[in-house]
Design an enzyme around this catalytic site. Structure first.
Site, PDB file in Angstrom:
ATOM      1  N   CYS A  44       9.684   1.806  13.331  1.00  0.00           N
ATOM      2  CA  CYS A  44      10.332   0.802  14.182  1.00  0.00           C
ATOM      3  C   CYS A  44      11.831   1.077  14.173  1.00  0.00           C
ATOM      4  CB  CYS A  44      10.061  -0.582  13.599  1.00  0.00           C
ATOM      5  SG  CYS A  44      10.713  -0.709  11.912  1.00  0.00           S
ATOM      6  N   HIS A  95       9.192   1.221   2.615  1.00  0.00           N
ATOM      7  CA  HIS A  95       8.057   1.397   1.701  1.00  0.00           C
ATOM      8  C   HIS A  95       7.205   2.602   2.100  1.00  0.00           C
ATOM      9  CE1 HIS A  95       8.473  -3.095   0.555  1.00  0.00           C
ATOM     10  NE2 HIS A  95       9.069  -2.331  -0.335  1.00  0.00           N
ATOM     11  N   HIS A 153      14.738  -4.109   3.564  1.00  0.00           N
ATOM     12  CA  HIS A 153      14.047  -5.394   3.382  1.00  0.00           C
ATOM     13  C   HIS A 153      15.005  -6.556   3.142  1.00  0.00           C
ATOM     14  CE1 HIS A 153      11.760  -1.894   1.978  1.00  0.00           C
ATOM     15  NE2 HIS A 153      10.887  -2.371   2.812  1.00  0.00           N
ATOM     16  N   HIS A 197       7.395 -10.198  -2.595  1.00  0.00           N
ATOM     17  CA  HIS A 197       7.831  -9.121  -1.696  1.00  0.00           C
ATOM     18  C   HIS A 197       9.365  -9.118  -1.646  1.00  0.00           C
ATOM     19  CE1 HIS A 197       8.625  -6.906   2.000  1.00  0.00           C
ATOM     20  NE2 HIS A 197       7.426  -6.359   1.841  1.00  0.00           N
ATOM     21  N   GLU A 234      11.486  -8.661   0.709  1.00  0.00           N
ATOM     22  CA  GLU A 234      12.093  -9.431   1.820  1.00  0.00           C
ATOM     23  C   GLU A 234      12.091 -10.920   1.494  1.00  0.00           C
ATOM     24  OE1 GLU A 234      10.533  -8.735   5.809  1.00  0.00           O
ATOM     25  OE2 GLU A 234      11.241 -10.710   6.419  1.00  0.00           O
ATOM     26  N   CYS A 240       8.563  -9.895  13.538  1.00  0.00           N
ATOM     27  CA  CYS A 240       9.375  -9.040  14.417  1.00  0.00           C
ATOM     28  C   CYS A 240       8.524  -8.384  15.499  1.00  0.00           C
ATOM     29  CB  CYS A 240      10.111  -8.003  13.590  1.00  0.00           C
ATOM     30  SG  CYS A 240       9.042  -6.675  13.044  1.00  0.00           S
ATOM     31  N   SER A 271       4.024  -4.340   3.532  1.00  0.00           N
ATOM     32  CA  SER A 271       3.408  -5.561   4.047  1.00  0.00           C
ATOM     33  C   SER A 271       2.871  -5.363   5.462  1.00  0.00           C
ATOM     34  CB  SER A 271       4.453  -6.685   4.027  1.00  0.00           C
ATOM     35  OG  SER A 271       3.997  -7.803   4.717  1.00  0.00           O
ATOM     36  N   ASN A 272       3.684  -4.770   6.340  1.00  0.00           N
ATOM     37  CA  ASN A 272       3.222  -4.654   7.732  1.00  0.00           C
ATOM     38  C   ASN A 272       2.016  -3.736   7.843  1.00  0.00           C
ATOM     39  OD1 ASN A 272       4.090  -1.951   9.251  1.00  0.00           O
ATOM     40  ND2 ASN A 272       5.614  -2.374   7.674  1.00  0.00           N
TER      41      ASN A 272
HETATM   42  C1  2E6 Z   1      12.114  -4.214   6.332  1.00  0.00           C
HETATM   43  C2  2E6 Z   1      11.559  -5.344   6.818  1.00  0.00           C
HETATM   44  C3  2E6 Z   1      10.374  -5.222   7.437  1.00  0.00           C
HETATM   45  O1  2E6 Z   1       6.663  -4.130   3.249  1.00  0.00           O
HETATM   46  P1  2E6 Z   1       7.304  -4.183   4.615  1.00  0.00           P
HETATM   47  O2  2E6 Z   1       6.328  -4.077   5.723  1.00  0.00           O
HETATM   48  O3  2E6 Z   1       8.204  -5.378   4.734  1.00  0.00           O
HETATM   49  O4  2E6 Z   1       8.314  -2.952   4.680  1.00  0.00           O
HETATM   50  P2  2E6 Z   1       8.137  -1.448   5.125  1.00  0.00           P
HETATM   51  O5  2E6 Z   1       9.238  -0.690   4.483  1.00  0.00           O
HETATM   52  O6  2E6 Z   1       6.762  -0.954   4.966  1.00  0.00           O
HETATM   53  O7  2E6 Z   1       8.376  -1.544   6.703  1.00  0.00           O
HETATM   54  C4  2E6 Z   1       9.615  -1.669   7.291  1.00  0.00           C
HETATM   55  C5  2E6 Z   1      10.283  -2.958   7.089  1.00  0.00           C
HETATM   56  C6  2E6 Z   1      11.480  -3.009   6.460  1.00  0.00           C
HETATM   57  N1  2E6 Z   1       9.742  -4.065   7.550  1.00  0.00           N
HETATM   58 FE1  F3S Z   2      10.949  -2.860  11.341  1.00  0.00          FE
HETATM   59 FE2  F3S Z   2      12.836  -4.625  11.117  1.00  0.00          FE
HETATM   60 FE3  F3S Z   2      10.451  -5.332  11.886  1.00  0.00          FE
HETATM   61  S1  F3S Z   2      12.461  -2.931   9.741  1.00  0.00           S
HETATM   62  S2  F3S Z   2       9.059  -3.902  10.867  1.00  0.00           S
HETATM   63  S3  F3S Z   2      11.876  -4.025  12.998  1.00  0.00           S
HETATM   64  S4  F3S Z   2      11.863  -6.512  10.626  1.00  0.00           S
END
Ligand code: 2E6
Ligand code: F3S
Length: 324
Positions: A28, A57, A90, A140, A142, A211, A240-241
Site C-alpha cells: 500500500c 511486518h 505502525h 498490536h 498500532e 484504511c 494484522s491486515n
Molecule cells: C502500518 C499500519 C497499517 O500488522 P499490520 O497489518 O498493521 O502492519 P503491516 O506492516 O503488515 O502492514 C502495513 C501497515 C503498517 N498497516
Molecule cells: Fe498501509 Fe497505511 Fe493502511 S500502511 S495498510 S495504508 S494504514
C-alpha cells in the site's frame, strides 16, 4: 483428484491449476513510503540507520533493509545517541518522540499518514472531553501507538461485540470511538453497531478509520475466494491486515493458509485443488507473489487470472527531513 506432481514430472503433463490472483494486493502507499524513508535515510546519513520495530511486518523487507544498513530494535534505549532512528509505519505512543527529543536523537517518523490521522482524531476527541472506545487488537504496535496518544485511562480498548457488552464505564455521557486501520470491515461494522446500540449518543469518525488498502484487499479477496478451492495469503503472522485476509477467505467458506515464502507451501495442500486463490497483505512484496507462482509451476501447469476489483492511485509524500 489432482495430486501434486513431484518436481521431476514434466510440467506439460502436470494437472492444470487455475490461479486466481486478487487485485489490489500487496504494498500500500504507507508501506511504500515507510520503506523509502529507511532507504533514503541510509543513503543520506549512511549506515547504520536504526529502525524502531519492523518498519513493516515482513521478514523479506526487513532482511533486505538490514543488508543495506538498517538495524532493527524494539525500543529507543537500544539506539546510540549519535545514530539516526526511524519509527515504524505502525506509529508510536507520544512517549517515544518525547524520549527521542529528550535524548536529542535525530529521528524520522515513518508512521503511515492514515495512522497519524487517527492519532489526531484521538487528540481532538480528548480535547472535547470525550472518553474514547478504541476498536483494535490488544498488543498490536498500532494499538499501543494510538492508545499512547492520550493520557492513561482516557481510551478503552474493545476487540469484539462481547467486549462491548462487558464494558463498564464510569461515565457513559460523552463517548466517541476510533478504530485500528487494519481490521476486518465486516467484524468492525458489527462492533460499531453494538456500540451504537448500547451507547446511542456515541460519536465516531464520518468515514471509518479502516484504511483504503485494508478495505480494498478484503473486497478483492472476497471476489476470488468463492471460486477457489484454497486461498494462499502471502504475509507475516505478525501482520494484522494479512491475518484479516485469511479470516475473510475462511468466512467465504474456503480454506486459507498464511505463508511468508513459497517454500512454506506443502504440496499436499494442493491435493484436489483445481482453482487456487492468491493474494498478499499490504506489507508483502510483489516479488513474493511471483515466487509462489514459480513454485506452483514446478508442480502443476499453471494458468494465471487476475481479478481487479479496483485501481489504487494513493501516494504519500516523504517527510521533509529527508530533503532539507
Ligand atoms: C502500518 C499500519 C497499517 O500488522 P499490520 O497489518 O498493521 O502492519 P503491516 O506492516 O503488515 O502492514 C502495513 C501497515 C503498517 N498497516
Ligand atoms: Fe498501509 Fe497505511 Fe493502511 S500502511 S495498510 S495504508 S494504514
Amino acid at each position: 483428484m489432482n495430486a501434486p506432481f513431484p518436481s521431476e514430472t514434466p510440467v506439460t503433463d502436470a494437472p492444470h491449476l487455475l490461479v486466481l490472483i486478487a487485485a489490489p494486493r500487496g504494498f500500500c502507499a504507507g508501506v511504500d513510503r515507510a520503506i523509502e524513508i529507511v532507504e533514503r535515510a541510509i543513503e543520506r546519513f549512511g549506515p547504520p540507520v536504526y529502525v524502531r520495530h519492523e518498519i513493516v511486518h515482513n521478514k523479506y523487507v526487513v532482511d533486505e533493509l538490514r543488508a543495506k544498513g538498517a538495524v532493527f530494535v524494539e525500543e529507543l534505549d537500544e539506539v546510540p545517541n549519535d545514530a539516526p532512528v526511524v519509527f515504524s509505519a505502525h506509529g508510536v505512543p507520544k512517549s517515544v518522540p518525547a524520549e527521542a527529543e529528550r535524548r536529542k536523537l535525530f529521528y524520522v517518523d515513518a508512521t503511515c499518514p492514515l495512522v497519524s490521522k487517527v492519532h489526531r482524531q484521538a487528540e481532538r476527541q480528548i480535547e472535547k472531553g470525550q472518553h474514547i472506545i478504541f476498536i483494535g487488537h490488544a498488543g498490536h504496535p498500532e494499538v499501543i501507538g494510538t492508545m499512547g496518544q492520550v493520557p492513561e485511562g482516557q481510551m478503552t480498548l474493545v476487540e469484539t461485540v462481547d467486549d462491548v457488552a462487558e464494558l463498564e464505564l464510569e461515565d457513559e455521557s460523552n463517548l466517541s470511538f476510533l478504530t485500528q486501520t487494519t481490521l476486518s470491515v465486516d467484524d468492525t461494522a458489527q462492533v460499531v453497531s453494538a456500540l451504537r446500540t448500547r451507547f446511542p449518543g456515541i460519536v465516531g469518525p464520518k468515514a471509518e478509520d479502516i484504511c483504503y488498502a485494508t478495505s480494498n484487499r478484503q473486497a478483492a479477496v472476497k471476489q476470488i475466494a468463492p471460486s477457489s478451492d484454497l486461498v494462499l495469503v502471502i504475509g507475516s503472522p505478525k501482520s494484522s491486515n494479512s491475518l484479516r485476509l485469511v479470516e475473510v477467505s475462511e468466512k467465504c467458506g474456503v480454506d486459507a493458509k498464511l505463508i511468508q515464502r513459497a517454500d512454506e507451501i506443502d504440496p499436499a495442500w494442493l491435493e484436489g485443488v483445481g482453482t487456487l486463490g492468491l493474494t498478499a497483505g499490504a506489507s508483502a512484496p510483489e516479488k513474493l507473489v511471483r515466487e509462489v507462482i514459480d513454485k506452483l509451476s514446478e508442480w502443476r501447469s499453471v494458468e494465471e487470472q487476475t481479478l481487479v476489483t479496483t485501481e489504487e492511485k494513493m501516494v504519500f509524500k516523504l517527510p521533509r527531513q529527508l530533503f532539507d
